[in-house]
Design a protein around this motif. Structure first.
Motif, PDB file in Angstrom:
ATOM      1  N   MET A 115       0.847  -1.175   0.000  1.00 37.19           N
ATOM      2  CA  MET A 115       0.000   0.000   0.000  1.00 37.19           C
ATOM      3  C   MET A 115       0.889   1.233   0.000  1.00 37.19           C
ATOM      4  N   THR A 116       0.597   2.149  -0.904  1.00 34.85           N
ATOM      5  CA  THR A 116       1.373   3.388  -0.960  1.00 34.85           C
ATOM      6  C   THR A 116       0.860   4.353   0.099  1.00 34.85           C
ATOM      7  N   GLY A 117       1.640   5.378   0.348  1.00 35.99           N
ATOM      8  CA  GLY A 117       1.238   6.388   1.314  1.00 35.99           C
ATOM      9  C   GLY A 117      -0.063   7.066   0.932  1.00 35.99           C
ATOM     10  N   ASP A 118      -0.234   7.332  -0.370  1.00 34.35           N
ATOM     11  CA  ASP A 118      -1.470   7.965  -0.841  1.00 34.35           C
ATOM     12  C   ASP A 118      -2.672   7.049  -0.631  1.00 34.35           C
ATOM     13  N   ASP A 119      -2.496   5.758  -0.905  1.00 36.97           N
ATOM     14  CA  ASP A 119      -3.578   4.788  -0.687  1.00 36.97           C
ATOM     15  C   ASP A 119      -3.965   4.747   0.792  1.00 36.97           C
ATOM     16  N   GLU A 120      -2.956   4.755   1.653  1.00 32.87           N
ATOM     17  CA  GLU A 120      -3.211   4.706   3.084  1.00 32.87           C
ATOM     18  C   GLU A 120      -3.996   5.936   3.527  1.00 32.87           C
ATOM     19  N   LEU A 121      -3.607   7.107   3.062  1.00 37.66           N
ATOM     20  CA  LEU A 121      -4.308   8.332   3.434  1.00 37.66           C
ATOM     21  C   LEU A 121      -5.749   8.327   2.922  1.00 37.66           C
ATOM     22  N   LEU A 122      -5.944   7.810   1.722  1.00 38.67           N
ATOM     23  CA  LEU A 122      -7.294   7.702   1.173  1.00 38.67           C
ATOM     24  C   LEU A 122      -8.145   6.761   2.022  1.00 38.67           C
ATOM     25  N   GLN A 123      -7.573   5.654   2.436  1.00 36.68           N
ATOM     26  CA  GLN A 123      -8.300   4.705   3.283  1.00 36.68           C
ATOM     27  C   GLN A 123      -8.631   5.321   4.645  1.00 36.68           C
ATOM     28  N   VAL A 124      -7.719   6.112   5.193  1.00 38.41           N
ATOM     29  CA  VAL A 124      -7.974   6.773   6.478  1.00 38.41           C
ATOM     30  C   VAL A 124      -9.113   7.785   6.324  1.00 38.41           C
ATOM     31  N   GLU A 125      -9.154   8.487   5.205  1.00 41.06           N
ATOM     32  CA  GLU A 125     -10.268   9.409   4.941  1.00 41.06           C
ATOM     33  C   GLU A 125     -11.594   8.652   4.891  1.00 41.06           C
ATOM     34  N   LYS A 126     -11.596   7.478   4.305  1.00 41.26           N
ATOM     35  CA  LYS A 126     -12.800   6.646   4.250  1.00 41.26           C
ATOM     36  C   LYS A 126     -13.208   6.177   5.647  1.00 41.26           C
ATOM     37  N   VAL A 127     -12.212   5.878   6.486  1.00 43.60           N
ATOM     38  CA  VAL A 127     -12.488   5.497   7.876  1.00 43.60           C
ATOM     39  C   VAL A 127     -13.198   6.653   8.576  1.00 43.60           C
ATOM     40  N   ILE A 128     -12.689   7.857   8.386  1.00 45.66           N
ATOM     41  CA  ILE A 128     -13.303   9.038   9.007  1.00 45.66           C
ATOM     42  C   ILE A 128     -14.755   9.153   8.574  1.00 45.66           C
ATOM     43  N   ALA A 129     -15.013   9.038   7.285  1.00 42.97           N
ATOM     44  CA  ALA A 129     -16.383   9.157   6.773  1.00 42.97           C
ATOM     45  C   ALA A 129     -17.295   8.077   7.361  1.00 42.97           C
ATOM     46  N   ARG A 130     -16.806   6.842   7.437  1.00 39.48           N
ATOM     47  CA  ARG A 130     -17.625   5.755   7.997  1.00 39.48           C
ATOM     48  C   ARG A 130     -17.960   5.998   9.468  1.00 39.48           C
ATOM     49  N   LEU A 131     -16.958   6.463  10.212  1.00 37.34           N
ATOM     50  CA  LEU A 131     -17.166   6.643  11.646  1.00 37.34           C
ATOM     51  C   LEU A 131     -18.033   7.861  11.949  1.00 37.34           C
ATOM     52  N   ILE A 132     -17.981   8.876  11.111  1.00 40.30           N
ATOM     53  CA  ILE A 132     -18.879  10.023  11.283  1.00 40.30           C
ATOM     54  C   ILE A 132     -20.323   9.549  11.142  1.00 40.30           C
ATOM     55  N   THR A 133     -20.563   8.667  10.181  1.00 40.87           N
ATOM     56  CA  THR A 133     -21.902   8.115   9.983  1.00 40.87           C
ATOM     57  C   THR A 133     -22.304   7.195  11.132  1.00 40.87           C
ATOM     58  N   ARG A 134     -21.370   6.394  11.585  1.00 42.85           N
ATOM     59  CA  ARG A 134     -21.666   5.406  12.631  1.00 42.85           C
ATOM     60  C   ARG A 134     -21.887   6.038  14.005  1.00 42.85           C
ATOM     61  N   TYR A 135     -21.230   7.155  14.279  1.00 45.49           N
ATOM     62  CA  TYR A 135     -21.326   7.823  15.589  1.00 45.49           C
ATOM     63  C   TYR A 135     -21.862   9.237  15.425  1.00 45.49           C
ATOM     64  N   PRO A 136     -23.158   9.382  15.108  1.00 50.58           N
ATOM     65  CA  PRO A 136     -23.721  10.711  14.867  1.00 50.58           C
ATOM     66  C   PRO A 136     -23.764  11.605  16.111  1.00 50.58           C
ATOM     67  N   SER A 137     -23.679  11.008  17.291  1.00 49.76           N
ATOM     68  CA  SER A 137     -23.721  11.808  18.515  1.00 49.76           C
ATOM     69  C   SER A 137     -22.378  12.468  18.827  1.00 49.76           C
ATOM     70  N   VAL A 138     -21.339  12.083  18.098  1.00 46.74           N
ATOM     71  CA  VAL A 138     -20.010  12.672  18.276  1.00 46.74           C
ATOM     72  C   VAL A 138     -19.785  13.622  17.107  1.00 46.74           C
ATOM     73  N   SER A 139     -19.265  14.800  17.405  1.00 43.07           N
ATOM     74  CA  SER A 139     -19.059  15.775  16.329  1.00 43.07           C
ATOM     75  C   SER A 139     -18.052  15.234  15.311  1.00 43.07           C
ATOM     76  N   SER A 140     -18.251  15.620  14.062  1.00 44.44           N
ATOM     77  CA  SER A 140     -17.354  15.155  12.998  1.00 44.44           C
ATOM     78  C   SER A 140     -15.920  15.622  13.238  1.00 44.44           C
ATOM     79  N   VAL A 141     -15.766  16.775  13.851  1.00 41.15           N
ATOM     80  CA  VAL A 141     -14.427  17.279  14.172  1.00 41.15           C
ATOM     81  C   VAL A 141     -13.745  16.346  15.176  1.00 41.15           C
ATOM     82  N   ASP A 142     -14.492  15.912  16.178  1.00 44.39           N
ATOM     83  CA  ASP A 142     -13.933  15.002  17.184  1.00 44.39           C
ATOM     84  C   ASP A 142     -13.604  13.635  16.589  1.00 44.39           C
ATOM     85  N   VAL A 143     -14.478  13.144  15.713  1.00 44.96           N
ATOM     86  CA  VAL A 143     -14.202  11.860  15.051  1.00 44.96           C
ATOM     87  C   VAL A 143     -12.908  11.967  14.254  1.00 44.96           C
TER      88      VAL A 143
END
Length: 74
Positions: A1-29
């Motif tokens: 996995m390249t560094g760019d791929d890893e960063l893209l995957q981390v961005e996807k993690v952020i998006a998934r967790l924002i959806t999964r934990y709506p009671s937590v602010s997106s900034v905190d996630v």
């Protein structure tokens, strides 16, 4: 996995967790995910970093959600 791929995957993690934990602010996630990712910055094998980041961030977010709701489990 390249560094760019890893960063893209981390961005996807952020998006998934924002959806999964709506009671937590997106900034905190995002802060939690990036903090976990930073802790793993020196890891030599990078292939599973996004998975490990998501797992640790979910644990932290679930604990935060529980603490905020006042449902303490012993």
């Amino acid at each position: 996995m390249t560094g760019d791929d890893e960063l893209l995957q981390v961005e996807k993690v952020i998006a998934r967790l924002i959806t999964r934990y709506p009671s937590v602010s997106s900034v905190d996630v995002e802060l939690i995910v990036r903090t976990v990712h930073k802790r793993l910055a020196e890891s030599r094998v990078r292939d599973f970093i996004p998975l490990l980041v998501e797992k640790a961030a979910r644990r932290d977010l679930a604990a935060r959600e529980t603490a905020e709701s006042g449902d303490f489990v012993l």
